[in-house]
Design an enzyme around this catalytic site. Structure first.
Site, PDB file in Angstrom:
ATOM      1  N   ASP A 120       0.312  -1.089   0.047  1.00  0.00           N
ATOM      2  CA  ASP A 120      -0.474   0.100   0.162  1.00  0.00           C
ATOM      3  C   ASP A 120       0.670   1.614   0.022  1.00  0.00           C
ATOM      4  O   ASP A 120       2.449   1.063  -0.033  1.00  0.00           O
ATOM      5  CB  ASP A 120      -0.869   0.306   1.308  1.00  0.00           C
ATOM      6  CG  ASP A 120      -2.001   0.648   1.021  1.00  0.00           C
ATOM      7  OD1 ASP A 120      -3.427   0.174   1.849  1.00  0.00           O
ATOM      8  OD2 ASP A 120      -1.831   1.586   0.491  1.00  0.00           O
TER       9      ASP A 120
HETATM   10  C1  GLC Z   1      -4.299   4.181  -0.070  1.00  0.00           C
HETATM   11  C2  GLC Z   1      -4.896   3.567  -0.289  1.00  0.00           C
HETATM   12  C3  GLC Z   1      -5.540   2.255  -1.132  1.00  0.00           C
HETATM   13  C4  GLC Z   1      -4.740   2.928  -2.261  1.00  0.00           C
HETATM   14  C5  GLC Z   1      -3.482   3.644  -2.606  1.00  0.00           C
HETATM   15  C6  GLC Z   1      -3.608   4.497  -3.499  1.00  0.00           C
HETATM   16  O1  GLC Z   1      -3.902   4.561   1.139  1.00  0.00           O
HETATM   17  O2  GLC Z   1      -4.834   2.574   1.064  1.00  0.00           O
HETATM   18  O3  GLC Z   1      -6.073   1.244  -1.322  1.00  0.00           O
HETATM   19  O4  GLC Z   1      -4.919   1.950  -3.704  1.00  0.00           O
HETATM   20  O5  GLC Z   1      -3.154   5.072  -1.453  1.00  0.00           O
HETATM   21  O6  GLC Z   1      -4.156   5.377  -3.651  1.00  0.00           O
END
Ligand code: GLC
Length: 712
Positions: A266
């Site tokens: 993430d």
């Molecule tokens: C975020 C989310 C994830 C997302 C990523 C990119 O913090 O937890 O679901 O795809 O960052 O935005």
């Protein structure tokens, strides 16, 4: 190494547009073989360059496009002309990072789960995937798959499991197949136990192996069964170790579930160069999985080059599998991000999917469907700013929104009179309601990433829903008193309390319906679509029935900044908890009415094959979602019943019947044995229950897997 590089450059002249031709070019070769051959022809620096985003990722001030036009970006390898990796949110449609061009705000993941319709889930995937492809994105950061363990979780709206692992696995498989049919790699997220937003970046979610495998892993297994090409490890820790460097749970994913794609972190969830633990790609930047960090690890043997090769092969295998590598590199031109990709087809799909996900909870006196040509009072969110989606990285700015007022005006008929009041003045709202044949109150709330809901009340969580004055429950009360034909339509991000449910004759829930909310709800209200959707969550009668101890949620020692929480409830989540504790829900898991009725008969259990009939016993055509629940033998230590199959029938005319046959697998009859780290068929007699919800069980039988079946 040098000779191989020379060999490749000789091929280079043959390729103009796509990946440089080489031993990997044969499209008849399996994707794995092609990926291995490509990686064999990469230098060390080229391999490492595929494991991360730009050094100064989008959050680090990276300005130039194409290096960081998308939410996640990996540069292509120039010498081989591999395409750039263009990763983008989210689970319910293409989120334009800075407002370029249009895309469609589709119903959310939880909303699609309510359809209990795998074909709808597949269409949802392909409709979204097409827009990602048209935007030049080859990796969609979705679907979201976390089980709704915590009713207050701010991201339940995004996740297509609801509270049941089987529902999640069936819907996930189809959604992934849909997305990847559009030459876009899907992403199973967030791996794993990302059950809350409170302190998500540090909290340790502590659960035993059996609970993980039986409740939280199956939606990801469904995605794996659908061939998902990537997964995203989550911010949280599991049993004290960050997910993106958690060797045990990453091994569960790759070996336990047989996942062959790649694991990205993430955004900002990488805490070390965790190749050896099972992380394959750092997002969005390059703080850890870069050359200066990895080379010493390689030199010291902490990370082997075959481990590095394995990660790069895992990245390119799905890119070959779904067709990304065989598209001209120009397909992935970052300037496409500015295109308007909403089409008439995607709007029609968003409308159809929202109608298929709208649950009819109550319909006394046959108030619904609405007759045409009547006087209608529409109150609350029916006009401007209806509730359509949740907030955070998954939010999709609608290309436009069809309001319920617009959809209903179009459908109500020439002689109808339709009036709207946003409900901020209760007296005027009640007066309008009293003057009409029917009063439809649109209530709603929403929720957001990075924060959990403060309550399950409709009067919390919608601060940015203009026109909402936090008095929706009061609004329903006054309208119900003013007009006996009061219908409530609730747009909610998950569980919700309905203190007025006894006072109104009809209730519909469309969860997070997306931008075509107005057309879709009109289709259902006037009966152009006979509702078939079901609750993917238990709606509580009392908030106390959903409460977890501080140790369970949000965690300890300080619930405001918890370091850890314990899944001491183990398997008792959702209806499993209600059944085990004999609690009475307001509306049970799997519940959903139709404008017709259905009769069940002829149950037969032969070995592990279960068959029965469903007949339309009502007056209008409709489809039923028949559900199969199993009660495990007492000794198995399982909850009283659990969903193991569902079948949506064809649309049946009155009097028509459909024969349903379900082949249960040995896995359906198994529990996870943590000692052996494997599934084991439970011994003894199973209860087989067929019905229209977890609390509306019409047929009862028994199943006794014979020994030869068990040891097939
Ligand atoms: C975020 C989310 C994830 C997302 C990523 C990119 O913090 O937890 O679901 O795809 O960052 O935005």
């Amino acid at each position: 190494m040098v000779c191989r590089l020379v060999a490749v450059s000789a091929w280079g002249a043959l390729a103009a547009q796509a990946l440089v031709a080489g031993p990997w070019s044969d499209r008849n070769l399996p994707a794995l073989e092609r990926a291995i051959r490509l990686v064999q022809n990469m230098s060390l620096a080229e391999k490492i360059s595929t494991l991360h985003g730009p050094a100064t990722g989008p959050t680090g001030g990276c300005k130039s496009s194409p290096d960081c036009a998308y939410v996640g970006n990996v540069k292509g390898i120039e010498r081989l002309d591999t395409p750039p990796l263009t990763l983008n949110d989210g689970p319910q449609g293409f989120r334009t990072p800075s407002g370029e061009g249009t895309s469609t705000s589709f119903p959310s993941g939880l909303t699609i789960a309510a359809s209990f319709d795998v074909e709808a889930a597949r269409e949802w995937g392909s409709s979204m995937g097409k827009e990602f492809y048209d935007k030049g994105s080859n990796i969609q950061l979705g679907p979201g798959l976390c089980l709704a363990r915590v009713p207050l979780n701010g991201r339940n709206f995004e996740y297509l499991a609801g509270e049941d692992p089987y529902l999640g696995s069936a819907i996930a498989k189809a959604a992934v197949e849909g997305i990847q049919s559009q030459k876009v790699v899907a992403n199973a997220k967030h791996w794993v136990l990302n059950s809350q937003e409170t302190a998500r970046g540090s909290v340790s979610e502590d659960a035993d192996e059996r609970t993980r495998y039986e409740l939280y892993y199956p939606p990801f297994e469904g995605a794996v069964a659908g061939g998902v090409g990537s997964a995203m490890c989550s911010y949280n820790k599991i049993n004290g170790v960050f997910s993106c460097e958690n060797k045990e749970t990453l091994r569960d994913l790759k070996e336990g579930l047989g996942f062959t794609g790649f694991v990205m972190s993430d955004w900002g969830a990488t805490h070390s160069p965790s190749l050896a633990q099972g992380l394959d790609m750092e997002m969005p930047a390059a703080a850890w999985m870069n050359e200066e960090m990895l080379k010493p690890a390689l030199d010291a043997g902490v990370v082997t080059e075959e481990k590095l090769d394995e990660a790069v092969v895992r990245i390119f295998r799905p890119l070959f599998e779904v067709g990304v590598m065989d598209e001209p590199t120009s397909t992935w031109d970052w300037k496409k991000i500015n295109k308007n990709v909403t089409t008439a087809a995607s709007i029609a799909s968003a409308r159809k999917l929202s109608a298929l996900s709208t649950v009819l909870l109550k319909n006394e006196r046959g108030v619904l469907p609405l007759p045409r040509g009547k006087s209608l009072a529409l109150l609350g969110f029916a006009g401007g700013y209806p509730v359509t989606h949740g907030g955070g990285s998954g939010a999709v700015t609608p290309s436009h929104v069809t309001w319920p007022l617009q959809g209903i005006e179009r459908a109500a008929g020439d002689t109808a009179s339709v009036h709207f009041d946003d409900g901020t003045n209760l007296t005027s709202a009640a007066a309008l309601a009293a003057s009409a044949d029917y009063a439809v109150v649109f209530v709603g709330t929403t929720s957001h990433e990075a924060q959990d809901r403060v309550s399950l009340s409709l009067d919390d969580g919608c601060d940015d829903c203009r026109g909402n004055k936090h008095q929706q429950n009061k609004l329903v009360e006054v309208v119900a008193q003013a007009n006996r034909n009061c219908i409530v339509v609730a747009s909610v991000p998950g569980h919700v309390l309905m203190p007025w449910s006894e006072d109104v004759p009809a209730i519909l829930v469309n969860f997070m319906p997306g931008q075509e909310v107005g057309s879709a709800i009109a289709d259902v209200l006037f009966g152009d679509v006979n509702p078939t959707a079901r609750l993917p969550l238990t709606f509580p009668r009392r908030v106390e029935d959903t409460e977890l101890s501080p140790a369970q949620y949000p965690g300890l020692p300080d619930p405001r900044h918890p370091d850890y929480n314990y899944y001491t409830e183990k398997l008792l989540v959702g209806y499993r908890l209600y059944d085990a504790h004999r609690l009475q829900p307001l509306f049970p898991f799997g519940h959903g009415l139709s404008y017709t009725s259905f009769a069940y008969s002829d149950l037969a259990v032969r070995g592990t094959t279960v068959s029965f009939s469903v007949e339309n016993s009502g007056k209008v055509a409709g489809a039923e979602v028949a559900q199969l629940y199993l009660g495990f033998p007492e000794s198995a230590g399982e909850p009283p019943l659990q969903l193991k199959a569902f079948r949506k029938t064809q649309v049946l005319k009155p009097g028509e019947r459909e024969a349903v046959e379900i082949q249960l697998s040995l896995r359906d009859l198994s529990v996870w044995c943590s000692k052996k780290h494997s599934w084991t068929v439970a011994q003894g007699t199973f209860k087989v229950m067929i019905g229209a919800s977890s609390r509306d069980l019409r047929l009862h039988g028994e199943l006794n897997p014979t020994m030869e079946q068990v040891y097939l």
